[in-house]
Design a protein around this motif. Sequence first.
Motif, PDB file in Angstrom:
ATOM      1  N   ALA A  55      45.240  33.057  37.334  1.00 31.74           N
ATOM      2  CA  ALA A  55      44.048  32.538  36.642  1.00 31.74           C
ATOM      3  C   ALA A  55      44.425  31.520  35.572  1.00 31.74           C
ATOM      4  CB  ALA A  55      43.266  33.698  36.018  1.00 31.74           C
ATOM      5  N   GLY A 104      42.941  33.495  40.556  1.00 36.56           N
ATOM      6  CA  GLY A 104      43.228  34.841  40.082  1.00 36.56           C
ATOM      7  C   GLY A 104      42.132  35.844  40.321  1.00 36.56           C
ATOM      8  N   ASP A 105      41.094  35.469  41.099  1.00 42.38           N
ATOM      9  CA  ASP A 105      39.976  36.378  41.356  1.00 42.38           C
ATOM     10  C   ASP A 105      39.648  36.385  42.846  1.00 42.38           C
ATOM     11  OD1 ASP A 105      37.834  38.091  41.099  1.00 42.38           O
ATOM     12  OD2 ASP A 105      36.431  36.513  40.479  1.00 42.38           O
ATOM     13  N   TYR A 117      48.154  39.716  40.527  1.00 40.81           N
ATOM     14  CA  TYR A 117      47.607  38.444  41.020  1.00 40.81           C
ATOM     15  C   TYR A 117      46.739  37.713  39.991  1.00 40.81           C
ATOM     16  CZ  TYR A 117      43.630  41.538  42.168  1.00 40.81           C
ATOM     17  OH  TYR A 117      42.611  42.454  42.138  1.00 40.81           O
ATOM     18  N   THR A 118      46.291  38.410  38.952  1.00 42.12           N
ATOM     19  CA  THR A 118      45.465  37.736  37.942  1.00 42.12           C
ATOM     20  C   THR A 118      46.262  36.710  37.126  1.00 42.12           C
ATOM     21  OG1 THR A 118      45.864  39.497  36.314  1.00 42.12           O
ATOM     22  CG2 THR A 118      43.929  39.725  37.744  1.00 42.12           C
TER      23      THR A 118
END
Length: 493
Positions: free
Chosen positions: A157, A190-191, A153-154
């Motif tokens: 970002a 992304g966080d 999923y990062t």
Amino acid sequence: MVAGCGMKIVKLMMFAVNFCVWGAGCVILGLGIWIKVYESEYRDLLGSDNIQAITALMIATGSAVFGIGFCGCCGAWKERPIFLKIYFVLVIVIIITEFVAGIMALVYRDDVLQDITTAMNKQITEEYGQSPAITNSVDNLQEELLCCGASNYTDYADSLKWDAGTGKAVPKSCCKKPPSDDCNNGNSKGDPSQPGFIYDQGCVEKMNNWISDNLTVLGGVCLGLLGVQILALMFSCCLIRAIEEEKIYITSKMGCITGILRILMFIINVTVCIAGAGLLGIGIWMSVDTNTFEYLFTEDTLTVVSIITICTGTVMFILGFCGCLGASKRNKCLLSTYVAILGILVVAMLATGITALVYFDTVEDYMEDRIYSIIVDEYGEKLVANQTIDGLQEDLNCCGSKSPKDWADSKYWNHTEQLPASCCKDNQDCVDVPYPFEDETVNQQGCYESFNDWVNDHIGIIAGVSLGFILIVVLAMVFGCCMIKDKDQYEYA
């Protein structure tokens, strides 16, 4: 015109199968031309670098499949040796190409995965959120494979075009099912603030895992396709021989096709005979050693299942014996018995299918109650019960029968006040999570619902296998009848 029941059956089969192949070639060729004509509409989805190669590959593949289908169809129906010879050569070329493609796929597998990762990262970084085609494609992929990003999923970002909105870290399609309204919240792209509610595996890794998990199925499909192609080669050779020599099918050797059918029936029915002996042995084992199987079934159900297993094994053993010996010895009595048993088997399968549909809810209720019963009364006390429930929960990523709360009623939890480790997500530590077990480290879906989801996701494969099995049985009946008829004609001649 070729004579003989077996040859006529093969002629009709080759025509029907190759007509479908010809139709598939038309569709692939048409799609390739369509994408080429409307190239601008598909450039976002496929990429400008790839679209030329994809359209060329589709047009070439469609043309080849079209040519193979046309030659096989026309050669079989019109009995033209020249078409059948071209068909034979093209099928050999296809088999060689498949072997080369398979070897190259194994050799360059890591490179292909790296290219896919790079391409998907580029889509997420530069086009996700701007191009509707790319956005829908990535969302659908993440929802279907239960993944997020190319690597993880990062990746979001670095997304330049996606408007995350206030406090959104990843797209909603990254949320674990069932998604909550705030599952994709975060301080920045992304966080995510709740990573436990987001799929932590990347889509490329998921695709690789799916291929590894289904390698047996893929291998079986490839071997099945290879078997069909080899049969096509054999049948086309027999048709060419029969047409060019202009012989009557009924000869002292009883024909090329009958010889092939005898060998096929012998090999297949030896396998059926061995499988029947295996099932018979398992049924007897279930009847004698009830303690080993009592965790799966109640006492009454175990009796019924063991009887069904013994009867099924006996029928399969007799069926394989009659088919095997009847084909090798050309025994009319055994072949007639074989065909009769197959007819009964088809009727029984149809009746079973109808019964399963009528009593589907009853079967579901039994499964749900049985899983719950094992969890409550037997888990922690019987090794086989532990292995069954742990294996089920690990394979289906579930916990309990309906939900994790089922474990609160179990003797195991009341004694240890711990959840089994098989309830934990992705090997996390969740055994000490207190009741009602509503924690992101615990699989929240019950095994009954997960199993239903698995069946629904694979219903196409299940239906295809069932229809394929019925088709094989019907073909075995037809081949058995042909061998009986050719035997009578041979004896009369």
